[in-house]
Each structure stands twice: as structure tokens, then as C-alpha cells.
Write an enzyme that holds these catalytic residues in place. Structure first.
Site, mmCIF file in Angstrom:
data_model
loop_
_atom_site.group_PDB
_atom_site.id
_atom_site.type_symbol
_atom_site.label_atom_id
_atom_site.label_comp_id
_atom_site.label_asym_id
_atom_site.label_seq_id
_atom_site.Cartn_x
_atom_site.Cartn_y
_atom_site.Cartn_z
ATOM 1 N N HIS A 73 25.694 108.787 29.576
ATOM 2 C CA HIS A 73 25.610 108.195 28.233
ATOM 3 C C HIS A 73 26.989 108.132 27.556
ATOM 4 C CE1 HIS A 73 21.293 108.965 28.657
ATOM 5 N NE2 HIS A 73 21.074 108.294 27.534
ATOM 6 N N GLU A 120 21.119 106.594 22.761
ATOM 7 C CA GLU A 120 19.771 106.016 22.834
ATOM 8 C C GLU A 120 19.464 105.175 21.598
ATOM 9 O OE1 GLU A 120 17.409 106.085 25.351
ATOM 10 O OE2 GLU A 120 18.973 106.989 26.579
ATOM 11 N N ASP A 154 18.096 106.702 35.346
ATOM 12 C CA ASP A 154 18.663 107.722 34.452
ATOM 13 C C ASP A 154 17.534 108.171 33.527
ATOM 14 O OD1 ASP A 154 20.530 109.287 32.945
ATOM 15 O OD2 ASP A 154 20.746 107.658 31.505
ATOM 16 N N SER A 155 17.804 109.202 32.747
ATOM 17 C CA SER A 155 16.833 109.651 31.751
ATOM 18 C C SER A 155 16.633 108.597 30.660
ATOM 19 C CB SER A 155 17.335 110.930 31.094
ATOM 20 O OG SER A 155 18.546 110.660 30.404
ATOM 21 N N CYS A 191 28.388 112.996 31.513
ATOM 22 C CA CYS A 191 27.033 112.487 31.254
ATOM 23 C C CYS A 191 27.178 110.979 31.150
ATOM 24 C CB CYS A 191 26.503 113.076 29.952
ATOM 25 S SG CYS A 191 25.009 112.245 29.337
ATOM 26 N N CYS A 206 22.660 109.682 36.675
ATOM 27 C CA CYS A 206 22.448 110.756 35.695
ATOM 28 C C CYS A 206 23.017 112.043 36.275
ATOM 29 C CB CYS A 206 20.958 110.916 35.421
ATOM 30 S SG CYS A 206 20.570 112.298 34.336
HETATM 31 N N1 DGL Z 1 22.732 110.367 31.336
HETATM 32 C C1 DGL Z 1 22.282 111.713 31.608
HETATM 33 C C2 DGL Z 1 23.399 112.475 32.330
HETATM 34 O O1 DGL Z 1 24.255 111.860 32.933
HETATM 35 C C3 DGL Z 1 21.798 112.295 30.326
HETATM 36 C C4 DGL Z 1 20.865 113.400 30.475
HETATM 37 C C5 DGL Z 1 19.933 113.624 29.338
HETATM 38 O O2 DGL Z 1 18.991 112.866 29.209
HETATM 39 O O3 DGL Z 1 20.108 114.633 28.658
HETATM 40 O O4 DGL Z 1 23.433 113.678 32.347
#
Ligand code: DGL
Length: 269
Positions: A191, A157, A16-17, A189, A79
């Protein structure tokens, strides 16, 4: 520097990011307790949702190829933003099974009673052609309201899940959806599941939150059962890597996953 030999041979690579994909990783861990898992938090390049498609594609391919070089047997894109922008490119460039998460619009449409579904996601996700296609394909005449939520990824985060600042930022993007009668909210998302208790408290008990992480884990298990022999019944290992600040990511991972999680630096070669 990391050796180029198969460092994570036979593991499942998940990325993921940042830390959001841990919400998918926990579903995978529950579904596949004997598999070794390696998780890459691309925190040095987060958030993806505010970056260009070219940048997101480049990061997805870089991390995906690196995982393949390390010998993983499957890749999970944990992600939504990377999936809707770049999953097709990664699939075209690897022979490995790639299982990817995307906003759960189809199940949400089946659940709504008011006929209004809200989709909470990053800017790139709500603007993507993939999400437009999902709405057209599965919308069934229901109203689907797409809402970008800039700033929410950063809250997770920082493991800032319950503060007054967090509540204010959640209300900012949820209240317009609730005012339009949305009774089903897609957590689009990875997160956002970490904010789900705060989101549910604002939305109230009559609103359903939809998170497809369990469905992704089931799909991964199904794909693996077709391609690889099942593992011996020993508990699988879970390793965490980041492209970002190890100490900061360590703190958040310890909060979201548990203090036993140890984060190491990712190196691309
Ligand atoms: N967890 C990522 C998602 O599902 C987040 C993306 C981000 O870093 O903006 O979209």
C-alpha cells in the site's frame, strides 16, 4: 455465483489484502504488457497486518487455491504480510509458480550511506520470523529499524493520500526513524508506494525510498519464460475482483489505477 470452469485460464493471478497490490500490478503490467491479469483485492478481510497469522494463512490459501481453480498459470502474492506469514504454505499446496513480494532489506542495506535503514511495514510483517531472518542474512552490520505503521493501509484504502490527517499519520511513524539517521526507507507494505510522494516530501530529497515491485515483476517474467510459451503480441486484459464492498473498492481502484478499471464481486464458489 461464479462457474467452476477455468474462468481466468492462462491469466496471471495477483492478490493483496486490498488495493495496495495495485502497486505491484502496475509493475507487472509494464513488464508483461501482453499477459492477461486478474487481481483480487481481499478487502472484505483487510487489513491483514493486524490479524492473526492463522487468519492471514487461511485467507492466503483460500484466495490462492481459488485462483488456481480458475486456471491461472502463476500466482503473485502482492502483499508483504501474506508473504512473510503464508507464502511457504501456499507454495507447498500448489504446483503453480508463486512469486511473492517481501521487504527489500537487501537492496536497502546496499544503498544506505548513514548505515541506518528504516523498514516501514505492517505489525505482522515487522514481528515476523521472515523479516528477522532477512535482517540477519542481509544486514551486514548496518542498523535496521523496523517500524509498524498501523493506519496507513486504511488511508490508501480510502484513497486519502495527501490530506493533513495523512501527513500527521505519516510523520508519527517516520519521524522516529529520521531522528535515528535513517537515509533509506523500505516500503515494506504494497500500500505504501501510493503514499510515496507524501513520504518523500516529509523525508526530504536525501532519503531514498525502496520499493521492490519492479524486481517482483522481473522475477515473474523470468519464471514465466521458463514455464510457458510467450503470448501473442496483443494487449493483455486486466480484471479486478474484490471480496469487499464493490462500490467503495471501485472508487479507490478508479483513483489509483484509472477510471477504465471495473471492479466486480469475487465469489468463492
Ligand atoms: N499490502 C499489504 C502488505 O504488503 C497490506 C497488509 C494489510 O492489509 O495490513 O503488507
Amino acid at each position: 455465483m461464479v462457474s467452476t470452469t477455468a474462468r481466468f485460464g492462462n491469466a496471471i493471478g495477483v492478490f493483496d489484502s486490498g488495493v495496495g497490490g495495485l502497486s505491484v500490478l502496475r509493475a507487472i503490467r509494464a513488464a508483461l504488457p501482453h499477459e492477461d491479469l486478474v487481481y483480487v483485492a481481499d478487502s472484505g478481510h483487510a487489513p491483514y497486518g493486524d490479524q492473526t497469522s492463522a487468519h492471514i494463512t487461511q485467507r492466503t490459501l483460500t484466495v490462492g487455491h481459488w485462483l488456481a481453480e480458475q486456471g491461472v498459470k502463476a500466482i503473485t502474492i502482492a502483499c508483504n504480510t501474506a508473504t512473510v506469514v503464508a507464502a511457504r504454505s501456499l507454495r507447498e499446496q500448489t504446483h503453480l509458480p508463486v512469486v511473492a513480494i517481501e521487504p527489500a532489506i537487501k537492496p536497502a542495506v546496499a544503498l544506505t550511506r548513514t548505515g541506518v535503514v528504516g523498514v516501514l511495514a505492517t505489525r505482522q510483517t515487522v514481528q515476523s520470523e521472515s523479516v528477522a531472518r532477512l535482517c540477519a542474512q542481509y544486514g551486514q552490520g548496518k542498523r535496521i529499524v523496523l517500524q509498524a505503521c498501523p493506519g496507513w493501509v486504511e488511508l490508501v484504502e480510502q484513497a486519502d493520500l495527501h490530506s493533513a490527517r495523512t501527513e500527521a499519520m505519516l510523520r508519527q511513524f517516520m519521524e522516529p526513524l529520521l531522528a535515528q539517521g535513517a537515509d533509506t526507507l523500505v516500503l515494506g507494505c504494497t500500500h505504501y508506494p501510493f503514499l510515496s510522494s507524501a513520504i518523500q516530501a516529509i523525508a526530504g530529497p536525501d532519503v531514498t525510498l525502496v520499493d521492490p515491485a519492479d524486481a517482483v515483476a522481473r522475477e515473474l517474467a523470468r519464471r514465466l519464460s521458463q514455464t510457458t510459451p510467450s503470448r501473442a503480441p496483443a494487449p493483455g486484459t486486466t480484471q479486478f475482483l474484490t471480496t469487499g464492498d464493490v462500490d467503495q473498492v471501485q472508487q479507490t481502484v478508479a483513483h489509483l489505477w484509472g477510471p477504465q478499471a471495473k471492479v466486480a464481486a469475487w465469489a468463492s464458489n
